[in-house]
Write a protein that holds these residues in place. Structure first.
Motif, PDB file in Angstrom:
ATOM      1  N   VAL A  94       0.829  -1.216   0.000  1.00 24.38           N
ATOM      2  CA  VAL A  94       0.000   0.000   0.000  1.00 24.38           C
ATOM      3  C   VAL A  94       0.862   1.264   0.000  1.00 24.38           C
ATOM      4  CG1 VAL A  94      -1.876  -1.184   1.203  1.00 24.38           C
ATOM      5  CG2 VAL A  94      -0.210   0.158   2.521  1.00 24.38           C
ATOM      6  N   GLY A  95       2.185   1.081  -0.039  1.00 21.82           N
ATOM      7  CA  GLY A  95       3.092   2.226  -0.046  1.00 21.82           C
ATOM      8  C   GLY A  95       3.573   2.637   1.328  1.00 21.82           C
ATOM      9  N   ALA A  96       3.101   1.944   2.368  1.00 21.70           N
ATOM     10  CA  ALA A  96       3.536   2.258   3.731  1.00 21.70           C
ATOM     11  C   ALA A  96       4.888   1.610   4.011  1.00 21.70           C
ATOM     12  CB  ALA A  96       2.495   1.781   4.737  1.00 21.70           C
ATOM     13  N   THR A  97       5.475   1.962   5.148  1.00 20.48           N
ATOM     14  CA  THR A  97       6.812   1.480   5.504  1.00 20.48           C
ATOM     15  C   THR A  97       6.753   0.558   6.708  1.00 20.48           C
ATOM     16  OG1 THR A  97       7.828   3.531   4.704  1.00 20.48           O
ATOM     17  CG2 THR A  97       9.134   2.180   6.223  1.00 20.48           C
ATOM     18  N   PRO A  98       7.229  -0.685   6.570  1.00 21.56           N
ATOM     19  CA  PRO A  98       7.328  -1.566   7.743  1.00 21.56           C
ATOM     20  C   PRO A  98       8.552  -1.189   8.574  1.00 21.56           C
ATOM     21  CG  PRO A  98       8.078  -2.716   5.770  1.00 21.56           C
ATOM     22  CD  PRO A  98       7.638  -1.352   5.325  1.00 21.56           C
ATOM     23  N   VAL A  99       8.367  -1.039   9.867  1.00 25.01           N
ATOM     24  CA  VAL A  99       9.469  -0.733  10.773  1.00 25.01           C
ATOM     25  C   VAL A  99       9.776  -1.997  11.562  1.00 25.01           C
ATOM     26  CG1 VAL A  99      10.252   0.681  12.701  1.00 25.01           C
ATOM     27  CG2 VAL A  99       8.811   1.691  10.916  1.00 25.01           C
ATOM     28  N   ALA A 100      10.929  -2.600  11.296  1.00 24.15           N
ATOM     29  CA  ALA A 100      11.288  -3.881  11.887  1.00 24.15           C
ATOM     30  C   ALA A 100      11.619  -3.734  13.369  1.00 24.15           C
ATOM     31  CB  ALA A 100      12.484  -4.476  11.150  1.00 24.15           C
TER      32      ALA A 100
END
Length: 370
Positions: A94-100
């Motif tokens: 969706v264009g969002a950023t996963p923060v690990a």
């Protein structure tokens, strides 16, 4: 040489007959079987049917949930790095950023202290993953979400049929996403579901799984199509077919049988391996969860893995951390997760695993550490 499979589905004559019934009716797409499957999942979870929407995969469930929350470019979702890549791909889709984020060393569940450290103005949601079917430790995640006004999308792909205390997983929570793929606790062949008590959100889910066509779910369930319709939101072709739903309905009726077998397997492993030098068990309540996989932390993991494979025992590694993958690498180190990754080993666990096969696996592990 013995050949012991790591995982597999269990299909009886009942599932085969259910599929043949759908084929005979010649209505293979989304329809009455899909509707019945959703109603039966809802009944199992003791929820209204409107709180359950089936989709074609567990990954689709995650993706469509993130999409229907309105997340996109510039938004961040906090997620454990130690998860299958589907969790991260659903976020970036969706264009969002996963923060690990890090995990807790005893349960491999999302570390709430690391989650809170990484919250920024861009953070919109948290995606805790039910690692190895366990969601032990999720309460602090919900507390953090409430404190910072964040949505929670539970990646419960592995934990259908599990409990938290006396509560069925999926019956409470913000948004819960299940998987029913070929080797999960129950299977549709391929399938998944989104569960939530947020009525407005679920209305979006039902439309979005049918390419955004408004109210098309009701038409499909009655064996019709929408011809004069409107579309206002992004949608996807993520609906579940009657064929897949028919398999899932039979599997759902076999859930207690499956749970008992999987819990027995876990209990045998736990008793046999608990005192073995070189093996550490995860801190799970196997009388509560329905274990999709059985994971241990093993010293000299890679050599043990090769030894088991050489002797005909399939084993797995769940999972390579996502921050170590090229697409999701930011250069940040997660030392706890990386240390765990060097030790995680998944042992055979499925409904058709025989006592002799399990005894063979445990004997090999014992021999290795002598």
């Amino acid at each position: 040489m013995k050949k012991v499979r790591l995982s597999k589905c269990s299909i009886s004559e009942q599932e085969k007959h259910a599929v043949l019934d759908v084929l005979d009716k010649e209505y293979l797409g989304m329809g009455s079987e899909t509707m019945a499957f959703e109603e039966e999942i809802a009944a199992y979870l003791e929820l209204p049917a409107s709180h359950v929407a089936s989709v074609n995969t567990g990954t689709s469930a995650l993706h469509i949930a993130i999409s229907c929350l309105g997340l996109g470019e510039g938004d961040e979702v906090l997620v454990p790095s130690l998860t299958y890549v589907a969790s991260f791909q659903a976020i970036t889709a969706v264009g969002a950023t996963p923060v690990a984020c890090e995990v807790l060393p005893d349960t491999l569940f999302l570390d709430p202290s690391d989650v809170e450290r990484k919250i920024t103005k861009k953070t919109k949601a948290i995606m805790p993953v039910h690692y190895a079917s366990s969601s032990k430790g999720i309460e602090p995640i919900y507390s953090i979400a409430s404190k910072y006004n964040l949505r929670v999308v539970e990646d419960a792909a592995q934990s259908f049929g599990s409990f938290r205390g006396n509560t069925k997983v999926g019956s409470v929570g913000d948004i819960i996403c299940f998987s029913f793929d070929g080797i999960k606790n129950i299977t549709c062949g391929e399938g998944g579901a989104v569960v939530s008590s947020d009525d407005a959100f679920m209305s979006k889910i039902r439309d979005a799984r049918l390419l955004g066509v408004q109210k098309d779910t009701d038409k499909r369930f009655s064996g019709q199509r929408s011809w004069d319709f409107d579309v206002e939101e992004q949608g996807f072709r993520y609906h579940l077919s009657n064929i897949n739903a028919a398999i899932g309905r039979v599997q759902l009726r076999r859930l207690d049988e499956f749970r008992e077998k999987r819990q027995n397997i876990a209990a045998v492993y736990s008793k046999s391996l608990s005192g073995l030098n070189g093996i550490k068990l995860l801190s799970f309540s196997y009388h509560e969860i329905m274990p999709h996989i059985f994971v241990v932390l093993a010293d000299d993991r890679d050599r043990l893995r090769e030894y088991l494979l050489k002797n005909g025992v399939e084993v797995g590694i769940h999972y390579k951390p996502n921050h170590m993958l090229s697409k999701f690498s930011t250069g940040e180190s997660l030392p706890v997760t990386e240390g765990i990754y060097s030790k995680v080993l998944t042992l055979p666990c499925h409904i058709d695993l025989t006592n002799d096969e399990q005894e063979y696996v445990m004997q090999l592990i014992g021999d290795f550490y002598e």
